[in-house]
Design an enzyme around this catalytic site. Structure first.
Site, PDB file in Angstrom:
ATOM      1  N   ASN A   1      39.844  54.123  68.783  1.00 20.29           N
ATOM      2  CA  ASN A   1      40.556  54.444  70.034  1.00 20.29           C
ATOM      3  C   ASN A   1      40.900  55.932  70.152  1.00 20.29           C
ATOM      4  OD1 ASN A   1      42.346  54.438  67.918  1.00 20.29           O
ATOM      5  ND2 ASN A   1      43.989  53.414  69.006  1.00 20.29           N
ATOM      6  N   LYS A   2      40.547  56.726  69.164  1.00 20.28           N
ATOM      7  CA  LYS A   2      40.966  58.131  69.170  1.00 20.28           C
ATOM      8  C   LYS A   2      40.015  58.995  70.009  1.00 20.28           C
ATOM      9  CE  LYS A   2      44.680  57.328  66.874  1.00 20.28           C
ATOM     10  NZ  LYS A   2      44.662  56.572  65.672  1.00 20.28           N
ATOM     11  N   ILE A   3      40.323  60.289  70.114  1.00 22.14           N
ATOM     12  CA  ILE A   3      39.567  61.138  71.048  1.00 22.14           C
ATOM     13  C   ILE A   3      38.100  61.253  70.654  1.00 22.14           C
ATOM     14  CG2 ILE A   3      40.208  63.347  69.958  1.00 22.14           C
ATOM     15  CD1 ILE A   3      40.605  64.151  73.144  1.00 22.14           C
TER      16      ILE A   3
END
Ligand SMILES: *Cc1c(COP(=O)(O)O)cnc(C)c1O
Length: 377
Positions: free
Chosen positions: A194-196
């Site tokens: 879910n991170k950048i």
């Protein structure tokens, strides 16, 4: 209403570029299917180049593992106390417990929503007066917004307590021209789904000294002594990143700047489009800070409004999420000591993260804004 036909909009889905697959394929062709290899080296090099300021990167299996090793390398052990930002994801605090230490939670200030320097210093003074000097500070750039690094570093130096900079959500953010991850004694990154940017699962420890990185790699590969047989003089971990996943990371680093720009565009779109709804507010960047705007967060007037809005979005197949529930209010940390001021509890009650993926289309953003406007009328 035919909710089932509406296109699903996720909060923060993975977003692959064009070269990830080729790097992964290379790992297959060369048979580097191991927790070491050219992709790990290449990924570490590009992280070091990007974060800059002389950091040494060790790629690991997760951001949580990186926090665990950072604390261990800083000497945190059984019975110690570690000061930790309360308004965060549980992974910032769990490694303190892995080491047999106790977290002491510090509430936030309202300019950045991150650890409050005033409360932090108060806590240090009170702990020291009780004869117990905290071993480390875990500060977090939540949602990509840099914490007040000058103030926190000043306190860290004044009392000689090292800082672990949790940059899991802040790759691409910067503070007074310096990249997040390079602002404290040790930094960590996360490449969770879910991170950048993502490697599906993974993380990195960013060290100031080459010897610290070497120690992190040693500990993350089962702490093997230098001998032809397997010999161990201390407890190690199996925390090194796989060369296959590092291939995804190398490709993701090539599009990182685009991902930051897309997330910042989302934020600007929401802010401009929802400016006609005065009940909603956004967190602005304090002077000198640059946020990657990992997630766009809004504050609504009340818990009821926030929850009704969340359900209205869910009803139309759109994922949103309340802000992080502070650690001092979590059942698992019920017995932990905390220094609070009401800021994070208020943010948790009234705040909502809107879909913020870098692959969102303009129509998606418009669809979301229309629901927000409808619900708050
Ligand atoms: C995601 C995250 C972590 C943990 O990273 P993982 O790679 O999922 O273990 C730590 N801190 C914060 C603030 C995070 O958002």
């Amino acid at each position: 209403m035919e909710t089932t036909v509406l296109k699903k909009i996720w909060l923060s889905p993975p977003h692959m570029g064009k070269t990830e697959e080729a790097y992964v394929k290379e790992a297959f062709i060369s048979n580097w299917i191991a927790p070491l290899g050219p992709n790990v080296q290449g990924f570490e090099n590009s992280i070091e180049e990007f974060v800059d300021n002389g950091v040494h990167a060790a790629c690991l299996s997760s951001g949580t593992a990186a926090i665990h090793l950072a604390l261990e390398i800083l000497g945190v052990g059984n019975g110690d106390e570690v000061l930790c930002q309360s308004f965060t994801f549980s992974a910032s605090a769990n490694p303190i417990a892995y080491l047999g230490a106790s977290p002491i939670f510090i509430d936030s200030e309202s300019d950045t929503w991150n650890i409050c320097p005033k409360l932090l210093e108060e806590a240090i003074n009170e702990r020291m007066a009780m004869g117990k000097k905290p071993k480390a500070i875990v500060a977090v750039h939540l949602y990509g917004m840099p914490y007040k690094a000058d103030e926190i570093n000043e306190i860290s130096q004044k009392y000689d307590i090292p800082v672990v900079e949790d940059s899991a959500e802040a790759l691409g953010s910067s503070y007074k021209g310096r990249k997040c991850g390079s602002l404290a004694n040790m930094g960590i990154l996360s490449f969770n789904g879910n991170k950048i940017i993502t490697t599906s699962g993974g993380g990195a420890l960013l060290c100031k000294e080459k010897t610290e990185k070497e120690r992190a790699v040693f500990l993350s590969t089962q702490a093997r002594d230098n001998a032809p047989h397997y010999q161990h003089s201390q407890i190690g971990y199996n925390y090194r990143m796989s060369n296959v996943l590092a291939g995804i990371g190398r490709g993701q680093m090539e599009v990182l700047e685009d991902r930051v720009a897309a997330r910042r565009y989302n934020y600007e779109f929401y802010r401009t489009n929802l400016s006609e709804v005065p009940e909603i507010s956004f967190l602005a960047e304090p002077e000198g800070t640059f946020s990657n705007r990992w997630l766009t967060c809004i504050l609504t007037p009340s818990f009821e409004t926030r929850e009704n809005l969340r359900l209205a979005l869910e009803n139309e197949n759109i994922e949103s999420r309340p802000l992080w529930k502070p650690m001092h209010a979590q059942p698992v940390f019920e017995k932990a000591i905390s220094y609070t001021n009401g800021v994070s509890e208020d943010l948790f009650e009234r705040g909502l993260c809107l879909p913020s993926g870098s692959s969102l289309e303009k129509e998606d953003l418009e669809r979301i804004c229309n629901i927000v406007k409808r619900e708050l009328k």
